[in-house]
Design a protein around this motif. Structure first.
Motif, PDB file in Angstrom:
ATOM      1  N   TYR A 158      42.145  38.630  38.366  1.00 41.61           N
ATOM      2  CA  TYR A 158      41.425  37.359  38.308  1.00 41.61           C
ATOM      3  C   TYR A 158      40.976  36.984  39.715  1.00 41.61           C
ATOM      4  O   TYR A 158      41.782  36.944  40.647  1.00 41.61           O
ATOM      5  CB  TYR A 158      42.325  36.274  37.719  1.00 41.61           C
ATOM      6  CG  TYR A 158      41.743  34.888  37.817  1.00 41.61           C
ATOM      7  CD1 TYR A 158      40.693  34.502  37.000  1.00 41.61           C
ATOM      8  CD2 TYR A 158      42.232  33.969  38.746  1.00 41.61           C
ATOM      9  CE1 TYR A 158      40.140  33.242  37.094  1.00 41.61           C
ATOM     10  CE2 TYR A 158      41.686  32.704  38.839  1.00 41.61           C
ATOM     11  CZ  TYR A 158      40.642  32.342  38.010  1.00 41.61           C
ATOM     12  OH  TYR A 158      40.103  31.094  38.110  1.00 41.61           O
ATOM     13  N   ALA A 159      39.688  36.735  39.863  1.00 47.22           N
ATOM     14  CA  ALA A 159      39.112  36.581  41.198  1.00 47.22           C
ATOM     15  C   ALA A 159      38.891  35.134  41.600  1.00 47.22           C
ATOM     16  O   ALA A 159      38.363  34.871  42.674  1.00 47.22           O
ATOM     17  CB  ALA A 159      37.785  37.344  41.289  1.00 47.22           C
ATOM     18  N   GLY A 160      39.262  34.192  40.752  1.00 49.28           N
ATOM     19  CA  GLY A 160      39.139  32.798  41.147  1.00 49.28           C
ATOM     20  C   GLY A 160      40.151  32.446  42.223  1.00 49.28           C
ATOM     21  O   GLY A 160      41.119  33.166  42.463  1.00 49.28           O
ATOM     22  N   GLN A 161      39.934  31.332  42.882  1.00 47.68           N
ATOM     23  CA  GLN A 161      40.841  30.897  43.934  1.00 47.68           C
ATOM     24  C   GLN A 161      42.183  30.488  43.339  1.00 47.68           C
ATOM     25  O   GLN A 161      42.248  29.715  42.391  1.00 47.68           O
ATOM     26  CB  GLN A 161      40.236  29.720  44.696  1.00 47.68           C
ATOM     27  CG  GLN A 161      41.052  29.294  45.911  1.00 47.68           C
ATOM     28  CD  GLN A 161      40.357  28.227  46.726  1.00 47.68           C
ATOM     29  OE1 GLN A 161      39.242  27.817  46.407  1.00 47.68           O
ATOM     30  NE2 GLN A 161      41.012  27.765  47.781  1.00 47.68           N
ATOM     31  N   THR A 162      43.269  31.023  43.883  1.00 46.93           N
ATOM     32  CA  THR A 162      44.612  30.730  43.366  1.00 46.93           C
ATOM     33  C   THR A 162      45.553  30.375  44.511  1.00 46.93           C
ATOM     34  O   THR A 162      45.236  30.555  45.685  1.00 46.93           O
ATOM     35  CB  THR A 162      45.194  31.937  42.608  1.00 46.93           C
ATOM     36  OG1 THR A 162      45.339  33.039  43.519  1.00 46.93           O
ATOM     37  CG2 THR A 162      44.323  32.343  41.436  1.00 46.93           C
ATOM     38  N   GLN A 163      46.711  29.873  44.129  1.00 45.14           N
ATOM     39  CA  GLN A 163      47.800  29.689  45.071  1.00 45.14           C
ATOM     40  C   GLN A 163      49.059  30.236  44.426  1.00 45.14           C
ATOM     41  O   GLN A 163      49.144  30.362  43.209  1.00 45.14           O
ATOM     42  CB  GLN A 163      47.979  28.213  45.432  1.00 45.14           C
ATOM     43  CG  GLN A 163      48.374  27.312  44.286  1.00 45.14           C
ATOM     44  CD  GLN A 163      48.402  25.847  44.687  1.00 45.14           C
ATOM     45  OE1 GLN A 163      47.404  25.151  44.645  1.00 45.14           O
ATOM     46  NE2 GLN A 163      49.572  25.381  45.094  1.00 45.14           N
ATOM     47  N   GLU A 164      50.030  30.593  45.233  1.00 42.55           N
ATOM     48  CA  GLU A 164      51.242  31.214  44.713  1.00 42.55           C
ATOM     49  C   GLU A 164      52.302  30.148  44.448  1.00 42.55           C
ATOM     50  O   GLU A 164      52.653  29.372  45.340  1.00 42.55           O
ATOM     51  CB  GLU A 164      51.779  32.249  45.709  1.00 42.55           C
ATOM     52  CG  GLU A 164      52.788  33.208  45.125  1.00 42.55           C
ATOM     53  CD  GLU A 164      53.121  34.333  46.087  1.00 42.55           C
ATOM     54  OE1 GLU A 164      53.880  34.068  47.035  1.00 42.55           O
ATOM     55  OE2 GLU A 164      52.619  35.453  45.895  1.00 42.55           O
ATOM     56  N   LEU A 165      52.794  30.123  43.205  1.00 44.65           N
ATOM     57  CA  LEU A 165      53.870  29.219  42.827  1.00 44.65           C
ATOM     58  C   LEU A 165      55.043  30.032  42.303  1.00 44.65           C
ATOM     59  O   LEU A 165      54.863  31.138  41.779  1.00 44.65           O
ATOM     60  CB  LEU A 165      53.403  28.238  41.751  1.00 44.65           C
ATOM     61  CG  LEU A 165      52.260  27.283  42.121  1.00 44.65           C
ATOM     62  CD1 LEU A 165      51.892  26.418  40.928  1.00 44.65           C
ATOM     63  CD2 LEU A 165      52.628  26.415  43.315  1.00 44.65           C
ATOM     64  N   THR A 166      56.241  29.490  42.427  1.00 48.17           N
ATOM     65  CA  THR A 166      57.453  30.167  41.971  1.00 48.17           C
ATOM     66  C   THR A 166      57.980  29.478  40.723  1.00 48.17           C
ATOM     67  O   THR A 166      58.178  28.264  40.721  1.00 48.17           O
ATOM     68  CB  THR A 166      58.530  30.158  43.061  1.00 48.17           C
ATOM     69  OG1 THR A 166      58.007  30.766  44.248  1.00 48.17           O
ATOM     70  CG2 THR A 166      59.767  30.930  42.599  1.00 48.17           C
ATOM     71  N   ASN A 167      58.194  30.257  39.649  1.00 42.21           N
ATOM     72  CA  ASN A 167      58.680  29.655  38.399  1.00 42.21           C
ATOM     73  C   ASN A 167      60.207  29.583  38.385  1.00 42.21           C
ATOM     74  O   ASN A 167      60.870  29.899  39.376  1.00 42.21           O
ATOM     75  CB  ASN A 167      58.141  30.409  37.177  1.00 42.21           C
ATOM     76  CG  ASN A 167      58.656  31.838  37.079  1.00 42.21           C
ATOM     77  OD1 ASN A 167      59.526  32.255  37.828  1.00 42.21           O
ATOM     78  ND2 ASN A 167      58.109  32.586  36.131  1.00 42.21           N
TER      79      ASN A 167
END
Length: 365
Positions: A305-314
């Motif tokens: 997926y090439a949209g802008q993302t951020q990393e979150l921890t579940n």
């Protein structure tokens, strides 16, 4: 508020372009397991139907966007009716039917880890939708849930300040379901604004987001504090708001104290117009559903997926590429510029005969 709406539209357009670019790029590690040209099955698991948004908005918008991206794809849908064990069974059924990706809105984040793990064992990627899930989730899309609580808290505090000292009486907090990780974020956001500035006389977590249970909680708060001492109600969503308002009306409270909400349900918008509910949070569902569809197609076909993302921890410590979308506060003053302008509801849908006079006063009829 119009600025927020425009940003949402721009973000959605950017995501469409991003997916188009991804489709032309290299495949992610592992290669594609499905192709858009041939089509494949997409599993959609939603948590409940007491909250109107899931059947009215999320499901049809996700289905529409999957079809737009993959004309031959088929969406297999199940709703768990707030039963975590039932959702596990539904997931097993979808996996047995050969879905190539799951879009999962978990009833219970922790128990949903079993769904995620089993899907991954079968090579099926999982997109966590609206609520985080434990386990090795591939992608996550939701709204900024702490911001939701902050906006609710700010709106309530502002309303209380208009009436004088915000500590002149008691505030009741009716939070969401303790099994929903989003509810914890809403509550934390609200507390970050309200703590120390208001007196919180009673607070409840509402199992299953049930309006009936919220009504019972509000009745308990009235008995405990006294109806004349309650100056505001933090209700985590529109369903719990409806229960709180019903309890206040049953006790003859008039005028009603300001009551918050979330989800911009039609009934809530009508209550806001009528003055029964102070505000709600409008979460533009189209960008969330569109993003989930794009993530699902990318994951199923082995693309990134090439949209802008951020990393979150579940909750299980897994790091997940995530998209957090903005939210909009809705009061009587901006109904016209938000849910009506964005086409969520028409004037005729809101301004039924019962609400026509209130609509005229609000300037939206």
């Amino acid at each position: 508020m119009e600025r927020f709406a425009r940003r949402t539209v721009v973000a959605g357009t950017a995501l469409v372009l991003a997916l188009s670019v991804a489709g032309c790029g290299q495949q992610a590690d592992g290669g594609g397991k499905a192709s858009v040209e041939e089509g494949f099955k997409v599993g959609l698991l939603l948590p409940e139907s007491k909250t109107a948004r899931y059947e009215a908005f999320d499901k049809p918008i996700i289905e529409k966007n999957i079809k737009a991206l993959c004309a031959k794809c088929e969406v297999l849908y199940q709703n768990a009716q707030q039963d975590a064990a039932k959702q596990q069974t539904q997931a097993d059924s979808l996996l047995s039917q050969g879905v190539k990706v799951l879009i999962l809105d978990a009833v219970d984040a922790k128990s949903a880890g079993g769904i995620v793990t089993k899907a991954k064992q079968q090579g099926v990627p999982v997109v966590a939708y609206d609520r985080f899930a434990s386990g090795p989730v591939d992608y996550f899309v939701t709204f900024d849930n702490r911001k939701v609580g902050e906006e609710q808290g700010k709106a309530l505090l502002e309303a209380l300040q208009k009436g004088g000292d915000p500590k002149r009486g008691q505030v009741v907090m009716i939070n969401g379901s303790p099994t929903d990780p989003n509810a914890a974020d809403f509550k934390a956001g609200a507390h970050s604004v309200l703590d120390g500035k208001v007196n919180i006389g009673a607070e409840y977590d509402t199992p299953d987001w049930s309006p009936d249970k919220a009504q019972q909680e509000m009745e308990q708060a009235i008995t405990k504090l006294g109806a004349d001492k309650i100056i505001g109600v933090y209700a985590a969503n529109d369903g719990t708001a409806s229960g709180a308002i019903a309890a206040l009306k049953a006790r003859g409270v008039k005028p009603l104290p300001p009551v918050t909400g979330q989800d911009a349900e039609l009934a809530a918008i009508q209550r806001i117009i009528a003055g029964d509910q102070y505000m709600t949070i409008y979460k533009p569902y189209a960008p969330e559903a569109e993003t989930a569809a794009k993530m699902a197609i990318a994951a199923a076909t082995g693309q990134k997926y090439a949209g802008q993302t951020q990393e979150l921890t579940n909750g299980s410590g897994d790091k997940v590429s995530s998209v957090l979308l903005p939210v909009v506060r809705v009061t009587k003053e901006n109904v016209k510029d938000t849910v009506i302008k964005d086409g969520v509801y028409t004037v005729d849908q809101i301004c039924t005969p019962q609400y026509q006079a209130a609509c005229r006063q609000a300037g939206i009829s």
